[in-house]
Design an enzyme around this catalytic site. Structure first.
Site, PDB file in Angstrom:
ATOM      1  N   THR A   1      28.149 -13.349  13.671  1.00 62.56           N
ATOM      2  CA  THR A   1      26.982 -14.164  13.309  1.00 62.56           C
ATOM      3  C   THR A   1      27.300 -15.174  12.217  1.00 62.56           C
ATOM      4  OG1 THR A   1      25.394 -12.496  13.992  1.00 62.56           O
ATOM      5  CG2 THR A   1      24.678 -13.987  12.262  1.00 62.56           C
TER       6      THR A   1
ATOM      7  N   THR B   1      28.873  -8.144  12.445  1.00 61.13           N
ATOM      8  CA  THR B   1      28.473  -6.894  11.799  1.00 61.13           C
ATOM      9  C   THR B   1      28.206  -5.775  12.810  1.00 61.13           C
ATOM     10  OG1 THR B   1      26.135  -7.520  11.815  1.00 61.13           O
ATOM     11  CG2 THR B   1      27.425  -8.116   9.860  1.00 61.13           C
ATOM     12  N   ASP B   2      28.057  -6.118  14.082  1.00 66.56           N
ATOM     13  CA  ASP B   2      27.697  -5.095  15.068  1.00 66.56           C
ATOM     14  C   ASP B   2      28.696  -3.943  15.121  1.00 66.56           C
ATOM     15  OD1 ASP B   2      25.500  -6.591  15.706  1.00 66.56           O
ATOM     16  OD2 ASP B   2      26.171  -7.185  17.702  1.00 66.56           O
TER      17      ASP B   2
HETATM   18  N1  ASP Z   1      24.592  -9.512  14.776  1.00 74.78           N
HETATM   19  C1  ASP Z   1      25.999  -9.549  14.778  1.00 74.78           C
HETATM   20  C2  ASP Z   1      26.550 -10.044  13.455  1.00 74.78           C
HETATM   21  O1  ASP Z   1      25.914  -9.764  12.501  1.00 74.78           O
HETATM   22  C3  ASP Z   1      26.594 -10.218  15.925  1.00 74.78           C
HETATM   23  C4  ASP Z   1      28.045  -9.816  15.998  1.00 74.78           C
HETATM   24  O2  ASP Z   1      28.406  -8.703  15.624  1.00 74.78           O
HETATM   25  O3  ASP Z   1      28.836 -10.665  16.411  1.00 74.78           O
HETATM   26  O4  ASP Z   1      27.546 -10.681  13.331  1.00 74.78           O
END
Ligand code: ASP
Length: 339
Positions: free
Chosen positions: A14, A89-90
């Site tokens: 993200t 973060t996933d």
């Molecule tokens: N929501 C995720 C992030 O915070 C998307 C990902 O992991 O690419 O980056």
């Protein structure tokens, strides 16, 4: 004053995502784009940046982590005080633990990302990058292995979990708490972290064993567990509470031809060893050969089991590895061995 050399690599996430409004955001920014958007970063460290991938966290795999380890190892051997990996973060709670298991250096390896993309109001990416670089540059971070830094908080890779889908404070270390906090430009540690000897990386051409993660649930008919024990090289079973499953599943654990690690689906606390005695209880499952994960959650147990199996660690050693690495404190063990 001379600035500490810090290496920074981006994998995407993200924090790198932009878009034109209609189709949703996608990874697009490079590591150089990211650092150029952070006020004061150039004064905090002498940065060497590289873009290793431009992917969402969900699509990262073991090969990406091996590339990160190789890149970070080269960087610290060339003199970097620490290294920062930027990613989605996933999957941070799993990737950081993978890196931690195989990171054999004193220099910190810090993983960060962002919850809000750069086009959103109040993106957290720049602050997280600044905090991650500050943490990587600080001598107090040496010897702590892989660290996860977001929202001005430093977490141990073996403890951290993503506990919220969208909040800026999406990360926590349930049970033992975070290691430290960023404050007034410095990092302040208040908690020790269990460090264990790094595992060597298995040969690159050896396929990583397939480890299934199966969470039991109310009225579970056991079909998924039976499939996993038949088709995979190892299984992590996330049981109820301290490590329980419906009685009907217990026989599948005894019959499993592959290692079955018993974790908890609750997300905090340890599996038990000697409390409950009913069929499907932790005592019953351990007696049937299940390996208790201790304080390691199911996701981290899956990473550990995959690495141990990849290294060819024999089945009888797996229990000792989990007892040590799943313990709450350095030098202690989960306790299931002690009667
Ligand atoms: N929501 C995720 C992030 O915070 C998307 C990902 O992991 O690419 O980056």
């Amino acid at each position: 004053m001379s600035r500490p050399p810090v290496a920074l690599a981006s994998l995407g996430g993200t924090i790198t995502m932009t878009g034109n409004g209609s189709g949703g955001v996608r990874p697009s920014l490079t590591a150089a784009d990211l650092v150029s958007a952070v006020p004061g970063l150039a004064e905090a460290a002498d940065l060497a940046v590289t873009t290793l991938a431009t992917a969402p966290g969900a699509s990262l795999g073991a090969a990406d982590m091996r590339r990160c380890l190789a890149w970070a190892g080269d960087a610290v051997r060339a003199g970097a005080a620490g290294a920062v990996v930027v990613q989605g973060t996933d999957t941070i709670e799993e990737t950081a633990y993978f890196l931690d298991l195989h990171w054999d250096r004193e220099e910190p390896l810090v993983v960060t990302g962002a919850m809000r993309n750069p086009t959103a109001p109040g993106p957290d990416g720049p602050a997280n990058l600044y905090a991650a670089v500050t943490t990587a540059a600080d001598p107090a971070s040496r010897g702590l292995g892989a660290l996860v830094v977001l929202n001005d908080t430093v977490h141990a890779a073996c403890r951290v979990r993503k506990i919220h889908t969208s909040a800026v404070q999406a990360f926590a270390s349930p049970g033992f708490g975070a290691l430290g906090h960023l404050f007034e430009g410095g990092v302040h540690y208040g908690n020790p972290v269990p460090r264990h000897p790094a595992l060597p990386l298995p040969p690159e051409d050896r396929p990583r064993p397939r480890v299934a993660m199966v969470e039991t649930c109310f009225d579970d008919d056991g079909a998924l567990l039976a499939h996993a024990t038949a088709e995979y090289d190892g299984v992590v079973l996330a049981g109820f509470g301290v490590g329980h499953v419906p009685a009907a599943l217990a026989e599948t654990v005894s019959a499993a031809r592959v290692p079955v690690v018993l974790a908890s689906r609750t997300g905090a606390g340890s599996t038990a060893c000697r409390t409950y005695g009913f069929p499907g209880s932790e005592r019953d499952l351990i007696a049937r050969g299940a390996i208790p994960a201790g304080f390691l959650d199911a996701r981290k147990s899956r990473i550990l089991l995959g690495s141990l199996l990849a290294l060819g660690v024999p089945r009888e050693r797996l229990r000792a590895e989990f007892a040590a690495r799943g313990a709450g404190a350095p030098g202690s063990t989960v306790g299931c061995e002690s009667g």
